[in-house]
Scaffold this motif. Sequence first.
Motif, PDB file in Angstrom:
ATOM      1  N   LEU A 175      -8.202  -2.444  -0.929  1.00 19.42           N
ATOM      2  CA  LEU A 175      -6.823  -2.813  -1.240  1.00 19.42           C
ATOM      3  C   LEU A 175      -6.650  -4.328  -1.258  1.00 19.42           C
ATOM      4  CD1 LEU A 175      -5.051  -0.187   1.051  1.00 19.42           C
ATOM      5  CD2 LEU A 175      -4.929  -0.227  -1.453  1.00 19.42           C
ATOM      6  N   TRP A 189       0.824  -1.207   0.000  1.00 23.31           N
ATOM      7  CA  TRP A 189       0.000   0.000   0.000  1.00 23.31           C
ATOM      8  C   TRP A 189       0.862   1.262   0.000  1.00 23.31           C
ATOM      9  CZ3 TRP A 189      -1.917   2.742   4.865  1.00 23.31           C
ATOM     10  CH2 TRP A 189      -2.691   3.868   4.510  1.00 23.31           C
ATOM     11  N   THR A 236       2.812  -0.573  -5.847  1.00 18.94           N
ATOM     12  CA  THR A 236       1.606  -0.320  -5.054  1.00 18.94           C
ATOM     13  C   THR A 236       0.431  -1.078  -5.655  1.00 18.94           C
ATOM     14  OG1 THR A 236       1.013   1.632  -6.356  1.00 18.94           O
ATOM     15  CG2 THR A 236       2.416   1.975  -4.408  1.00 18.94           C
TER      16      THR A 236
END
Length: 509
Positions: free
Chosen positions: A462, A307, A424
């Motif tokens: 996520l 992240w 990411t």
Amino acid sequence: MQAATLTFSHDQAEAWDRVAETLGGAGIDIVDGSLSPAATGKPSVLAVIGKAGSGKTMLLAELARALGEAGVDTISGDYEGKRRKDRRTLAILAPTNKAASVLRGRGVPATTIHRILYTPVYDPEYEKIAEWLTGTGDRPEVEGLTDAALDRAKAFYDQVKSIPGALAAAGLRGSDFILGWKRREDPLDIGFVDEASMLDERQLTDLREIFPTLILFGDPAQLAPVGQSGEMVFDGLSEGRKLVLHRVHRQEEDNPILDLAHALSDPDVTFERFESMVADAARRDDRVRWAERVDAAMMARSPVLVWRNQTRIRLIQAFRAAYGVAPDELLPGEPLICDGIELPLKHRKKRLDLEARGLIKGAQVIYLGPGNKPGFARLHVMGAEDPRISAASIIKIELPDEEEPFIPAAATMGAAFLHGSAVTIHKAQGSQWPDVQVFAPDLFVAARTGRTEAGIPLWKRLAYVAITRAETRLHWVVRNRLARPAEPLTTGDLPNTTAPLALSASDEG
């Protein structure tokens, strides 16, 4: 529903019928397999949305097949013949080369949005070969090409409908037959866009200028593009324009990765409870691994997903240290991520050339070594149909707690790259890999922040995106440790092409 060869679920059948109705209004009847001249009228945009495993790709593939059987030509972006008044066209698009390659791996002839927005300009001499291969011209005589070379090109094209691939089989490089790239002005008919959650408003506007009929396929549970306030382009469509697939087919096949992804939709699932579910799945099924440390060897081809940028940079440095890479060098086999094209406006032709050949922001490449000219690098573009290129490059290796990156190789301008052993989760959207490592400590931090996006806890969005990047096996990494590789870095695992494309300074107009 007569045209479908597979058994659709009720929601897929409804979506098929709505798309068929829209195509019929545009003069394409996929039930009877008939075509009529393109109808003029208001542009039409539909969105087919559903979570991972809901059958979006299956539906897209069946619709593409039906359009082909009706006589619609699929446009690949590498070459287009002379326009015909009665010609009807389809382009199947994805935002990135990696996303397009995922579709091609499933038998869907996809290309990137850039390859459709920007079309190649062929040298007239070599365009004769393209016309012959596509059946619109006679076998040519081209100076410097033997009959045997033309036969190789024909044999290749009969197997794979790629003009650049066929010309490469004849011994030609891209810079031999492609003079440059231009922004498309002529419209096409039908556009299918996969991974539409990655689109921004500008891209949608560009596509609507090209396609009177546009069908978007997207996952509403993924992460919205940065700068769009958590919304995706299909969120702005009226409810009647959104066709929702609710049933999850791949869950019925007992897929533990999809089970975990869909468990995140339960509002009562906390991060701690979810990790317990991952641990249980790992005990039952080898497709889920509870990992105590990151695998450096896997990072060379499948980036670990994180992240936070600071986590990404530290893992990159750990990867390079594990392989014994000196701070002032870059080894063949190291993965890179394209961070954009740094060229002034006067070099627009070069920018189009690089982008059309796959070097768009977010593209995953492997460093092969220095090029023949200072500042150039030889690269393998992952997922591209012609992966080997040489380009002016600016390669940046970011360092922890340092504002300025280390630059092992740099031209004065060209394609910019960051290291790609860790990326990411936002940048991983649209890509898939057989094995995916998810760095769970970062998701734990995201959960502790309490942040939400479009009303959903950020850590869940996520986790959902990261998990669904795994095609075969999910590695849930729970500790900030790294396992050293058993073998040195290599490029021997990368597929080669008949002749590498070259992007040289002489390509400038």
